[in-house]
Design an enzyme around this catalytic site. Structure first.
Site, mmCIF file in Angstrom:
data_model
loop_
_atom_site.group_PDB
_atom_site.id
_atom_site.type_symbol
_atom_site.label_atom_id
_atom_site.label_comp_id
_atom_site.label_asym_id
_atom_site.label_seq_id
_atom_site.Cartn_x
_atom_site.Cartn_y
_atom_site.Cartn_z
ATOM 1 N N GLY A 32 8.174 6.605 -5.313
ATOM 2 C CA GLY A 32 7.052 7.178 -6.052
ATOM 3 C C GLY A 32 7.055 8.687 -6.073
ATOM 4 O O GLY A 32 6.007 9.329 -5.936
ATOM 5 N N ARG A 62 5.363 11.954 -9.053
ATOM 6 C CA ARG A 62 4.065 12.606 -9.167
ATOM 7 C C ARG A 62 3.361 12.607 -7.811
ATOM 8 O O ARG A 62 3.801 11.957 -6.864
ATOM 9 C CB ARG A 62 3.190 11.880 -10.190
ATOM 10 C CG ARG A 62 2.935 10.431 -9.859
ATOM 11 C CD ARG A 62 2.163 9.747 -10.971
ATOM 12 N NE ARG A 62 1.975 8.320 -10.698
ATOM 13 C CZ ARG A 62 1.346 7.486 -11.510
ATOM 14 N NH1 ARG A 62 0.858 7.936 -12.655
ATOM 15 N NH2 ARG A 62 1.224 6.218 -11.195
ATOM 16 N N LEU A 89 7.704 -2.123 -7.652
ATOM 17 C CA LEU A 89 7.236 -2.629 -6.361
ATOM 18 C C LEU A 89 6.561 -3.994 -6.467
ATOM 19 O O LEU A 89 6.461 -4.722 -5.474
ATOM 20 C CB LEU A 89 6.267 -1.635 -5.720
ATOM 21 C CG LEU A 89 6.854 -0.279 -5.311
ATOM 22 C CD1 LEU A 89 5.767 0.600 -4.724
ATOM 23 C CD2 LEU A 89 8.002 -0.446 -4.329
ATOM 24 N N ASN A 110 6.275 5.997 0.135
ATOM 25 C CA ASN A 110 5.111 6.698 -0.394
ATOM 26 C C ASN A 110 4.367 5.928 -1.482
ATOM 27 O O ASN A 110 3.139 5.941 -1.538
ATOM 28 C CB ASN A 110 5.549 8.060 -0.948
ATOM 29 C CG ASN A 110 4.502 8.673 -1.845
ATOM 30 O OD1 ASN A 110 3.464 9.156 -1.402
ATOM 31 N ND2 ASN A 110 4.761 8.635 -3.157
ATOM 32 N N SER A 148 -3.690 5.367 5.191
ATOM 33 C CA SER A 148 -4.848 6.054 4.616
ATOM 34 C C SER A 148 -5.966 6.086 5.647
ATOM 35 O O SER A 148 -6.070 5.181 6.488
ATOM 36 C CB SER A 148 -5.339 5.317 3.362
ATOM 37 O OG SER A 148 -6.602 5.796 2.936
ATOM 38 N N TYR A 163 -7.520 -2.431 -0.837
ATOM 39 C CA TYR A 163 -6.758 -1.199 -0.553
ATOM 40 C C TYR A 163 -6.777 -0.847 0.932
ATOM 41 O O TYR A 163 -5.718 -0.656 1.549
ATOM 42 C CB TYR A 163 -7.316 -0.040 -1.380
ATOM 43 C CG TYR A 163 -6.589 1.256 -1.151
ATOM 44 C CD1 TYR A 163 -5.345 1.498 -1.748
ATOM 45 C CD2 TYR A 163 -7.117 2.243 -0.327
ATOM 46 C CE1 TYR A 163 -4.658 2.686 -1.526
ATOM 47 C CE2 TYR A 163 -6.440 3.431 -0.102
ATOM 48 C CZ TYR A 163 -5.212 3.653 -0.699
ATOM 49 O OH TYR A 163 -4.539 4.834 -0.481
ATOM 50 N N LYS A 187 -3.641 -0.843 3.704
ATOM 51 C CA LYS A 187 -3.217 0.350 4.441
ATOM 52 C C LYS A 187 -3.357 0.155 5.947
ATOM 53 O O LYS A 187 -2.605 0.751 6.725
ATOM 54 C CB LYS A 187 -4.025 1.560 3.978
ATOM 55 C CG LYS A 187 -3.719 1.977 2.538
ATOM 56 C CD LYS A 187 -2.244 2.307 2.350
ATOM 57 C CE LYS A 187 -1.947 2.854 0.962
ATOM 58 N NZ LYS A 187 -0.523 3.229 0.792
ATOM 59 N N ILE A 219 -7.007 13.339 -1.495
ATOM 60 C CA ILE A 219 -6.025 14.343 -1.867
ATOM 61 C C ILE A 219 -6.107 14.606 -3.369
ATOM 62 O O ILE A 219 -6.481 13.737 -4.149
ATOM 63 C CB ILE A 219 -4.596 13.874 -1.487
ATOM 64 C CG1 ILE A 219 -4.536 13.497 -0.002
ATOM 65 C CG2 ILE A 219 -3.563 14.965 -1.802
ATOM 66 C CD1 ILE A 219 -4.826 14.624 0.964
#
Length: 247
Positions: A13, A16, A66, A92, A144, A157, A161, A190
């Site tokens: 990844g 970007r 993925l 990542n 995260s 999510y 993580k 971020i």
């Protein structure tokens, strides 16, 4: 900081956001890069060509989705055929998701886990085999702060993580005899497209909980990763390191 000259890093990844910043940071330290993206992006490949010339390094591209295990296997098998030395793996790439549990289909949770967790295991299995033969390597996984804090809407999510964090601690123990270090980075909010996709209320919550009252930058995360993969961090393994502005 020690240079990464002579090292090769596989980064997923990296077209970007944090992945791109990590690629740029590693390149500036002399590291050769294997860029893993979902598909070809001509503008990005033109950019990496310029980056390669600027820092006198080698950058090659591989492609896989993925969400598709066969795609990952095919691409990595092709990579292994050239018998590369891979010193660093940065897992990542991932996808965001936010929805309360009662409104989240199980299918969606499985899709998030496939991309954020199961695919990372598969990639790590392939690359760790290379590293065990070398008897050296560094692996950085992307967790995260949501894996450690209570946020509504994180049933997919945040759970994925948290699984990454547990996986990191486990394989750090398993791979230490081969001189392979494994750590995870756990960012707060971020300045990325993923961060922008969060609803305004959640963004404000992150910022208010941060001592600095702002979002972090991809470059700040990349600086942490550059330290973790360097020889200056050679006694650090099995850690989940938060970079969240003091949440």
């Amino acid at each position: 900081m020690n240079t990464l000259k002579g090292k090769t890093a596989l980064i997923t990844g990296c077209n970007r956001g944090i992945g791109k910043a990590v690629m740029e940071k590693f390149a500036s330290l002399g590291c050769d890069i294997i860029c893993a993206t979902r598909c070809q992006y001509s503008d990005f490949e033109n950019y990496t060509s310029e980056l390669s010339q600027k820092f006198d390094i080698t950058i090659i591209h591989i492609y896989f989705d993925l969400a598709d295990e066969d795609s990952i296997k095919t691409s990595l098998n092709q990579l292994i055929k050239i018998k590369p030395t891979i010193d660093i793996l940065v897992n990542n790439a991932g996808i965001p998701h936010g929805c309360i549990m009662l409104m989240t289909p199980l299918k969606t949770i499985k899709e998030v886990f496939q991309i954020n967790y199961f695919s990372q295991i598969l990639i790590t299995q392939y690359i760790a085999k290379i590293m065990t033969k070398q008897k050296s390597g560094v692996i950085i996984n992307m967790s995260s702060v949501m894996a450690m804090e209570n946020f509504a809407g994180g049933s997919a999510y945040a759970a994925s993580k948290a699984a990454v964090a547990a996986f990191t601690r486990t394989i750090a123990n398993e791979l230490a005899p081969f001189n392979i270090r494994v750590n995870a980075v756990a960012p707060g909010l971020i300045e990325t497209e993923m961060g922008d996709k969060m609803d305004q209320k959640t963004q404000e919550l992150f910022n208010s909980n941060s001592d600095f009252k702002r979002r972090g930058t991809p470059q700040e995360v990349a600086n942490l990763m550059a330290f973790l993969v360097s020889d200056e961090a050679k006694y650090i393994t099995g850690q989940i390191i938060r970079i969240d502005g003091g949440m």
